[in-house]
Motif scaffolding. Structure first.
Motif, PDB file in Angstrom:
ATOM      1  N   SER A 163       0.819  -1.219   0.000  1.00 49.99           N
ATOM      2  CA  SER A 163       0.000   0.000   0.000  1.00 49.99           C
ATOM      3  C   SER A 163       0.853   1.271   0.000  1.00 49.99           C
ATOM      4  CB  SER A 163      -0.935   0.009   1.206  1.00 49.99           C
ATOM      5  OG  SER A 163      -0.202  -0.050   2.415  1.00 49.99           O
ATOM      6  N   TYR A 164       2.155   1.110   0.205  1.00 47.83           N
ATOM      7  CA  TYR A 164       3.048   2.276   0.172  1.00 47.83           C
ATOM      8  C   TYR A 164       3.144   2.835  -1.252  1.00 47.83           C
ATOM      9  CZ  TYR A 164       7.425   4.954   0.707  1.00 47.83           C
ATOM     10  OH  TYR A 164       8.388   5.947   0.717  1.00 47.83           O
ATOM     11  N   TYR A 165       3.053   1.944  -2.253  1.00 47.88           N
ATOM     12  CA  TYR A 165       3.163   2.356  -3.653  1.00 47.88           C
ATOM     13  C   TYR A 165       1.800   2.327  -4.324  1.00 47.88           C
ATOM     14  CZ  TYR A 165       8.222   1.634  -3.279  1.00 47.88           C
ATOM     15  OH  TYR A 165       9.544   1.696  -2.910  1.00 47.88           O
ATOM     16  N   THR A 166       1.486   3.365  -5.084  1.00 45.75           N
ATOM     17  CA  THR A 166       0.262   3.389  -5.883  1.00 45.75           C
ATOM     18  C   THR A 166       0.603   3.563  -7.359  1.00 45.75           C
ATOM     19  OG1 THR A 166       0.011   5.778  -5.544  1.00 45.75           O
ATOM     20  CG2 THR A 166      -1.168   4.318  -4.023  1.00 45.75           C
ATOM     21  N   ILE A 167      -0.275   3.042  -8.189  1.00 49.07           N
ATOM     22  CA  ILE A 167      -0.125   3.135  -9.646  1.00 49.07           C
ATOM     23  C   ILE A 167      -1.204   4.066 -10.186  1.00 49.07           C
ATOM     24  CG2 ILE A 167      -0.110   1.874 -11.832  1.00 49.07           C
ATOM     25  CD1 ILE A 167       2.160   1.067 -10.056  1.00 49.07           C
ATOM     26  N   HIS A 188       4.589   7.389  -4.310  1.00 43.74           N
ATOM     27  CA  HIS A 188       4.406   7.137  -2.886  1.00 43.74           C
ATOM     28  C   HIS A 188       4.418   8.473  -2.179  1.00 43.74           C
ATOM     29  CE1 HIS A 188       8.667   7.918  -1.959  1.00 43.74           C
ATOM     30  NE2 HIS A 188       8.916   7.290  -3.093  1.00 43.74           N
ATOM     31  N   LYS A 189       4.114   8.460  -0.901  1.00 47.53           N
ATOM     32  CA  LYS A 189       4.029   9.709  -0.150  1.00 47.53           C
ATOM     33  C   LYS A 189       5.369  10.423  -0.151  1.00 47.53           C
ATOM     34  CE  LYS A 189       2.591  11.654   4.280  1.00 47.53           C
ATOM     35  NZ  LYS A 189       2.106  11.373   5.663  1.00 47.53           N
ATOM     36  N   THR A 190       5.328  11.717  -0.460  1.00 47.00           N
ATOM     37  CA  THR A 190       6.564  12.511  -0.497  1.00 47.00           C
ATOM     38  C   THR A 190       6.609  13.471   0.677  1.00 47.00           C
ATOM     39  OG1 THR A 190       5.497  14.145  -1.916  1.00 47.00           O
ATOM     40  CG2 THR A 190       6.721  12.376  -3.014  1.00 47.00           C
ATOM     41  N   ASN A 191       7.793  13.957   0.951  1.00 46.35           N
ATOM     42  CA  ASN A 191       7.971  14.891   2.059  1.00 46.35           C
ATOM     43  C   ASN A 191       7.548  16.296   1.660  1.00 46.35           C
ATOM     44  OD1 ASN A 191       9.142  12.878   3.700  1.00 46.35           O
ATOM     45  ND2 ASN A 191      11.132  13.184   2.704  1.00 46.35           N
ATOM     46  N   ASP A 192       7.128  17.094   2.650  1.00 45.70           N
ATOM     47  CA  ASP A 192       6.832  18.498   2.392  1.00 45.70           C
ATOM     48  C   ASP A 192       8.112  19.223   2.051  1.00 45.70           C
ATOM     49  OD1 ASP A 192       4.375  18.566   5.059  1.00 45.70           O
ATOM     50  OD2 ASP A 192       4.138  18.090   2.922  1.00 45.70           O
ATOM     51  N   THR A 193       7.995  20.299   1.297  1.00 45.38           N
ATOM     52  CA  THR A 193       9.181  21.061   0.903  1.00 45.38           C
ATOM     53  C   THR A 193       8.938  22.549   1.099  1.00 45.38           C
ATOM     54  OG1 THR A 193      10.670  21.581  -0.928  1.00 45.38           O
ATOM     55  CG2 THR A 193       8.381  21.123  -1.489  1.00 45.38           C
ATOM     56  N   ASN A 194      10.020  23.281   1.263  1.00 48.76           N
ATOM     57  CA  ASN A 194       9.935  24.732   1.391  1.00 48.76           C
ATOM     58  C   ASN A 194      10.222  25.443   0.068  1.00 48.76           C
ATOM     59  OD1 ASN A 194       9.326  24.767   4.181  1.00 48.76           O
ATOM     60  ND2 ASN A 194      11.482  24.382   4.658  1.00 48.76           N
ATOM     61  N   LYS A 195      10.359  24.651  -0.995  1.00 50.31           N
ATOM     62  CA  LYS A 195      10.636  25.227  -2.310  1.00 50.31           C
ATOM     63  C   LYS A 195       9.422  25.015  -3.214  1.00 50.31           C
ATOM     64  CE  LYS A 195      15.650  24.454  -2.179  1.00 50.31           C
ATOM     65  NZ  LYS A 195      16.803  23.851  -2.884  1.00 50.31           N
ATOM     66  N   PHE A 196       8.884  26.114  -3.738  1.00 50.98           N
ATOM     67  CA  PHE A 196       7.735  26.006  -4.633  1.00 50.98           C
ATOM     68  C   PHE A 196       7.644  27.293  -5.455  1.00 50.98           C
ATOM     69  CE2 PHE A 196       6.456  27.574  -0.515  1.00 50.98           C
ATOM     70  CZ  PHE A 196       5.613  28.641  -0.777  1.00 50.98           C
TER      71      PHE A 196
END
Length: 273
Positions: free
Chosen positions: A149-153, A200-208
């Motif tokens: 369930s960590y990976y989705t298609i 999969h779930k990614t981390n939040d970032t301060n760059k956008f």
């Protein structure tokens, strides 16, 4: 008684005078018709006619303008590989700057902006995991790290959809299909002549990035869209993607009308006159 003087006039003198007059008239006619006439031309800018009509100014964003703005790649620092942004201050970006892997990424991002993927996500199977060699990470597949369930298609994305999207955005027929990142280490893998887009779930970032519509100019065969753009890194604004010049910047993007459809042509920094 004084004798009257007589003057003898040659009979052919009149003929000579007539001949001379005819020659002179012929010469004048030749001079008049053979000598070119020169007319002074006034090259003042006031006399140069600009055939291009004045554009129709669009001050409020329309559905058409919103759609065209979705064509543009803002830039994304959240991948292991950075793809060509169209917002680079002091540079003009055209199709020549953009390789085919980046075209695939931009097409994916356009689809992501304009499509609801919520009904097209499923958990990865072991068979799919083996195709991209990540089965050793999945517990259900004999691995030791994460659950399936960590990976989705993303089942919506296919080779055909990406190809048609690139044609829609750029009027370009792509021939080389490759793997490409979609965010952080999430990838669309090209295996067995088809795409398998895994995330999969990614981390939040301060760059956008942030951009806003300013104005558009509509001509007979093109549309120019002016936007305000800023790349934000830990709260600091920059004028271009991944650049170090602090502030915000305006950019103008040109879309050309070909056979009734608009295609992106270029994006560059814009300074108001």
């Amino acid at each position: 008684m004084e004798k009257t003087k007589k003057y003898n006039i040659a009979k052919n003198n009149y003929i000579g005078l007539l001949f001379f007059a005819l020659v002179l008239a012929s010469l004048l006619y030749i001079i008049k018709h053979e000598t070119p006439t020169f007319k002074e031309l006034n090259s003042s800018p006031k006399n140069i006619i600009n055939n291009e009509k004045a554009p129709f100014i669009i001050e409020e964003e329309t559905e058409q303008i919103r759609e065209l703005r979705n064509y543009l790649n803002d830039g994304d620092a959240n991948t292991f590989k950075i793809y060509q942004s169209m917002y680079i201050n002091n540079d003009k970006v055209t199709i020549d700057y953009i390789n085919e892997e980046t075209l695939l990424y931009i097409a994916y991002k356009y689809i992501e902006k304009t499509t609801d993927f919520s009904n097209n996500q499923k958990y990865i199977t072991c068979e799919e995991a083996e195709k991209i060699n990540i089965q050793d990470s999945i517990i259900q597949c004999g691995g030791t790290k994460v659950n399936a369930s960590y990976y989705t298609i993303n089942t919506y994305i296919t080779k055909d959809i990406l190809k048609k999207t690139i044609e829609k955005l750029f009027n370009r027929n792509i021939k080389n299909f490759t793997n490409f990142y979609t965010s952080e280490d999430n990838l669309c893998y090209f295996v067995e002549n088809e795409y398998l887009c895994v995330s999969h779930k990614t981390n939040d970032t301060n760059k956008f990035t942030e951009k806003s519509f300013e104005i558009a100019k509509k001509y007979d065969n093109k549309i120019e869209i002016i936007e305000n753009y800023k790349y934000i890194d830990n709260g600091i604004y920059y004028k271009g993607f991944n650049k170090d010049e602090v502030g915000e910047n305006k950019y103008i993007s040109t879309f050309e009308k070909i056979n009734g459809s608009y295609y992106w042509i270029s994006t560059e920094s814009y300074e108001e006159n």
